[in-house]
Design a protein around this motif. Structure first.
Motif, PDB file in Angstrom:
ATOM      1  N   ILE A 182      19.605 -18.758 -16.639  1.00  0.00           N
ATOM      2  CA  ILE A 182      20.040 -18.570 -17.983  1.00  0.00           C
ATOM      3  C   ILE A 182      19.193 -18.655 -18.919  1.00  0.00           C
ATOM      4  O   ILE A 182      18.558 -19.842 -18.993  1.00  0.00           O
ATOM      5  N   LEU A 183      18.906 -17.784 -19.637  1.00  0.00           N
ATOM      6  CA  LEU A 183      17.907 -17.810 -20.779  1.00  0.00           C
ATOM      7  C   LEU A 183      18.588 -18.355 -22.090  1.00  0.00           C
ATOM      8  O   LEU A 183      17.916 -18.971 -22.738  1.00  0.00           O
ATOM      9  N   SER A 184      19.768 -17.819 -22.298  1.00  0.00           N
ATOM     10  CA  SER A 184      20.506 -18.204 -23.496  1.00  0.00           C
ATOM     11  C   SER A 184      21.855 -17.850 -23.340  1.00  0.00           C
ATOM     12  O   SER A 184      22.294 -16.806 -22.513  1.00  0.00           O
ATOM     13  N   VAL A 185      22.626 -18.110 -24.282  1.00  0.00           N
ATOM     14  CA  VAL A 185      24.194 -17.994 -24.419  1.00  0.00           C
ATOM     15  C   VAL A 185      24.517 -17.805 -25.712  1.00  0.00           C
ATOM     16  O   VAL A 185      24.110 -18.467 -26.657  1.00  0.00           O
ATOM     17  N   ASP A 186      25.051 -16.518 -25.829  1.00  0.00           N
ATOM     18  CA  ASP A 186      26.007 -16.454 -27.310  1.00  0.00           C
ATOM     19  C   ASP A 186      27.057 -16.174 -27.078  1.00  0.00           C
ATOM     20  O   ASP A 186      27.868 -15.616 -26.554  1.00  0.00           O
ATOM     21  N   LYS A 187      27.717 -17.264 -27.715  1.00  0.00           N
ATOM     22  CA  LYS A 187      29.199 -17.313 -27.690  1.00  0.00           C
ATOM     23  C   LYS A 187      29.706 -18.116 -28.994  1.00  0.00           C
ATOM     24  O   LYS A 187      29.199 -18.976 -29.430  1.00  0.00           O
TER      25      LYS A 187
ATOM     26  N   GLY B 159      34.335 -14.750 -23.931  1.00  0.00           N
ATOM     27  CA  GLY B 159      34.129 -15.362 -25.205  1.00  0.00           C
ATOM     28  C   GLY B 159      32.835 -14.913 -25.560  1.00  0.00           C
ATOM     29  O   GLY B 159      32.355 -15.568 -26.654  1.00  0.00           O
ATOM     30  N   LYS B 161      28.410 -13.620 -24.507  1.00  0.00           N
ATOM     31  CA  LYS B 161      27.424 -13.216 -23.361  1.00  0.00           C
ATOM     32  C   LYS B 161      26.370 -14.086 -23.245  1.00  0.00           C
ATOM     33  O   LYS B 161      26.323 -15.078 -23.494  1.00  0.00           O
ATOM     34  N   ASN B 163      22.488 -14.542 -21.386  1.00  0.00           N
ATOM     35  CA  ASN B 163      21.069 -13.537 -21.025  1.00  0.00           C
ATOM     36  C   ASN B 163      20.548 -14.335 -19.884  1.00  0.00           C
ATOM     37  O   ASN B 163      20.177 -15.575 -20.133  1.00  0.00           O
ATOM     38  N   LEU B 164      20.123 -13.694 -18.699  1.00  0.00           N
ATOM     39  CA  LEU B 164      19.688 -14.164 -17.639  1.00  0.00           C
ATOM     40  C   LEU B 164      18.482 -13.490 -17.112  1.00  0.00           C
ATOM     41  O   LEU B 164      18.250 -12.343 -17.483  1.00  0.00           O
TER      42      LEU B 164
END
Ligand SMILES: Cc1cc2nc3c(=O)[nH]c(=O)nc-3n(C[C@H](O)[C@H](O)[C@H](O)COP(=O)(O)OP(=O)(O)OC[C@H]3O[C@@H](n4cnc5c(N)ncnc54)[C@H](O)[C@@H]3O)c2cc1C
Ligand SMILES: Nc1ncnc2c1ncn2[C@@H]1O[C@H](COP(=O)(O)O)[C@@H](O)[C@H]1O
Lengths: 320, 246
Positions: A182-187, B159, B161, B163-164
């Motif tokens: 996982i690089l980043s999460v936008d939530k 809720g 997204k 990035n992977l």
């Protein structure tokens, strides 16, 4: 021996679906004459799961599992199932559960049936009823494997209390989170998501344009609801795609679904049939949605919705 | 880069769902079949890799001869070759096992499946297949880029997204977002003509035992008629006292 349930949490707190899945696990365990063990990865307070019927909670505390990893989590659940000798493993229908369940099943050489709606018809052989054809039908399916993985549909069984004293046990599996990083999460953390919401307020093309969503937002806020929309609304860019519900969008399994200016096309209904109570507000008495709804108002959304919000505020103030 | 797109042959979204043989079989009478919508988004994304990055794109389905028109449609959209594993699709596990064989034999770098099929809604075939072949797996993909041996992926989560990043071989479960609705292609005459002469390989299945079996189908009970009210006070009252949802 025991029935194993995977209990999801966020930020160290169990989610409501964790309570539901424990309650459901308790129902199956009673049918099988055994008990429920919960597996909690960086989860909350074990005694909380006792309330719904868990006798044992395997607590995994591991920094490498801070972020969700389908591969890593599936592996931990499979190790717990083996350690407990569980022949039934239960997950939910959240995006993460659905991501990891097929991996758990292969790991345990188990059959997997998702979207299960109620307690099994029988436990030996194990036969479960589940949604197919995007909520247009049910299938009763029999497992032919030694170990069985069940995915419980959201809001199908309900949260039932079965007070049990839960013993917490620390569980230290080997952890391998695999090759996906996982690089980043936008939530958005301040908004109720469609997946978690008890109430969903949904708008269709009848609302004429994105500028009219203010009244939908007000209504949703008053009800503590999530906002959804029909497909054309997201196709036209009035609302983000993440709010599109239906056969080709997100499923909605809420307690209350309020459809405003939505005609009720078969593809829309397919995605929301899992909701308990449906309310329609539409100015066309012939709109097909009225045939699929529990309650309806034939009227202009631009008049009805602001009134509804206003009266709800008064109702809330009185019942607070 | 070799891409395999797994295509599930499903009833069109407007189909009425009925059963025959004492409610044990899906009634295909009068039903129009299509490429599973989630797979069509994946196939269209694969066309982009073909056109922009020179990928070769194969499509595969597990099913009887009745699925061939669906495969031909995928060829008309632009896939290079099609594979049909000649056995009815029983449970998700056996389909995954058949496809795992196809992937191994074909040496694919990227396998694109759908988040779920709209008929059995298993949401399991791509994940099981990935685990069987030991490839990385990412579900509910709404964005996919490939650079050399490395994939960057956007995944839809509840809720938001995520990035992977993962290296190939990779299996994804895709959905709308991989491409937009407006990017979908309706096969043109030239595509349809070309599709007729593209290879459609029929291969025999491997031996595999199903893990689950549907024994009976049921339709939801017909619902009571809607209660119409003419003011919001009555509605709030019913939702509170009768439905008990507010
Ligand atoms: C392959 C495929 C997949 C699809 N998947 C989905 C899906 O997942 N989800 C989905 O939603 N759709 C889906 N659709 C589209 C679906 O067929 C319908 O076109 C769509 O649901 C209609 O959206 P709508 O009800 O917002 O708009 P419309 O059908 O245009 O309905 C608008 C409604 O608003 C009412 N209205 C107008 N003005 C007012 C007013 N002032 N006050 C109150 N009511 C008013 C009208 O009476 C009408 O009933 C799919 C279609 C296809 C072909
Ligand atoms: N019979 C099949 N043949 C080829 N691919 C399939 C088949 N069934 C399912 N798939 C793939 O797996 C995805 C998920 O399907 P399912 O697990 O059935 O929900 C589909 O979107 C397809 O990409």
């Amino acid at each position: 021996m025991s029935v194993l349930v995977y209990t999801e949490s966020e930020g160290g707190k169990f989610k409501k679906i964790a309570h539901e899945v424990v309650a459901y696990g308790h129902g199956i365990a009673e049918m099988m004459g055994t008990t429920v063990t919960a597996i909690a990865i960086n989860g909350g307070d074990a005694s909380e799961l006792g309330t719904y019927g868990a006798s044992k909670v395997l607590e995994v505390k591991n920094g490498d599992l801070e972020k969700f990893s389908a591969e890593g989590y599936a592996d931990v659940v499979a190790q717990a199932a083996k350690a407990e000798g569980s022949s039934v493993v239960i997950l939910t229908s959240s995006a993460n559960s659905k991501f990891m369940a097929p991996l758990v099943a292969i790991n345990l050489e188990a059959g997997y049936v998702p979207n299960v709606t109620q307690l099994p018809e029988s436990t030996s052989p194990l036969k479960v009823k589940h949604n197919v054809f995007t909520n247009k039908a049910f299938s009763v399916t029999e497992f032919m494997t030694e170990v069985k993985v069940i995915g419980l549909g959201k809001n199908t069984y309900g949260v039932k209390e079965n007070p049990t004293s839960a013993t917490a046990e620390s569980f230290s599996p080997s952890v391998d989170t695999g090759g996906v990083k996982i690089l980043s999460v936008d939530k958005a953390t301040d908004k109720v998501t469609i997946a978690d919401a008890e109430i969903v307020v949904s708008g269709g093309r009848g609302l004429k344009g994105p500028e009219n969503w203010g009244m939908i937002e007000d209504l949703a806020e008053t009800l503590g609801a999530a906002i959804a929309c029909s497909k054309p609304v997201s196709d036209m860019g009035w609302r983000p795609h993440s709010e599109h519900v239906g056969q080709t969008g997100k499923p909605v399994a809420a307690n209350l679904y309020i459809a405003i200016g939505i005609s009720g096309a078969i593809q829309h209904l397919a995605g929301i049939n899992g909701s308990k109570v449906k309310v329609v507000i539409n100015n066309d008495p012939e709109a097909p949605f009225f045939k699929a709804a529990d309650y309806g108002i034939v009227g202009d959304a631009f008049e009805v919705v602001p009134q509804f919000t206003q009266k709800l505020k008064e109702f809330k103030a009185q019942n607070a | 880069m070799k891409i395999l797109v797994c295509i599930s042959h499903v009833p069109d979204t407007t189909s009425k769902i009925n059963f025959t043989d004492g409610d044990t079989k899906f009634d295909t009478n009068g039903v129009q079949f299509v490429i599973n919508p989630n797979d069509e988004f994946g196939l269209t994304r694969a066309m982009w890799f073909k056109e922009k990055q020179g990928a070769s794109v194969h499509v595969a389905t597990v099913g009887g001869p009745e699925t061939e028109p669906t495969l031909r449609k995928a060829l008309a959209i632009g896939a290079d070759e099609a594979i049909r594993v000649n056995t009815p699709a029983t449970d998700g596990y056996s389909v995954a096992k058949q496809l795992a064989g196809v992937v191994k034999d074909g040496g694919y770098d990227l396998v694109i499946g759908g988040r779920e099929s709209i008929d059995y809604n298993g949401g399991m075939v791509p994940g099981m297949m990935a685990k069987l072949i030991g490839a990385n797996f990412i579900n509910t993909c709404i964005g996919l880029e490939i650079e050399g041996n490395q994939a960057t992926v956007v995944r839809e989560i509840d809720g938001g997204k995520e990035n992977l990043e993962a290296s190939l071989p990779l299996v994804i479960g895709g959905q709308k977002g991989l491409v937009q609705e407006s990017d979908l292609r309706i096969p043109n005459m030239r595509g349809i003509m070309q599709a007729r002469s593209k290879p459609l390989h029929v291969i025999e299945p491997v031996d595999v035992a199903a893990e689950t079996q549907a024994i009976r189908f049921e339709k939801p009970a017909p619902r009571g008629t809607v209660k119409l009210v003419d003011n919001v006070d009555d509605l709030i009252n019913l939702l509170h006292n009768e439905a008990k949802v507010i």
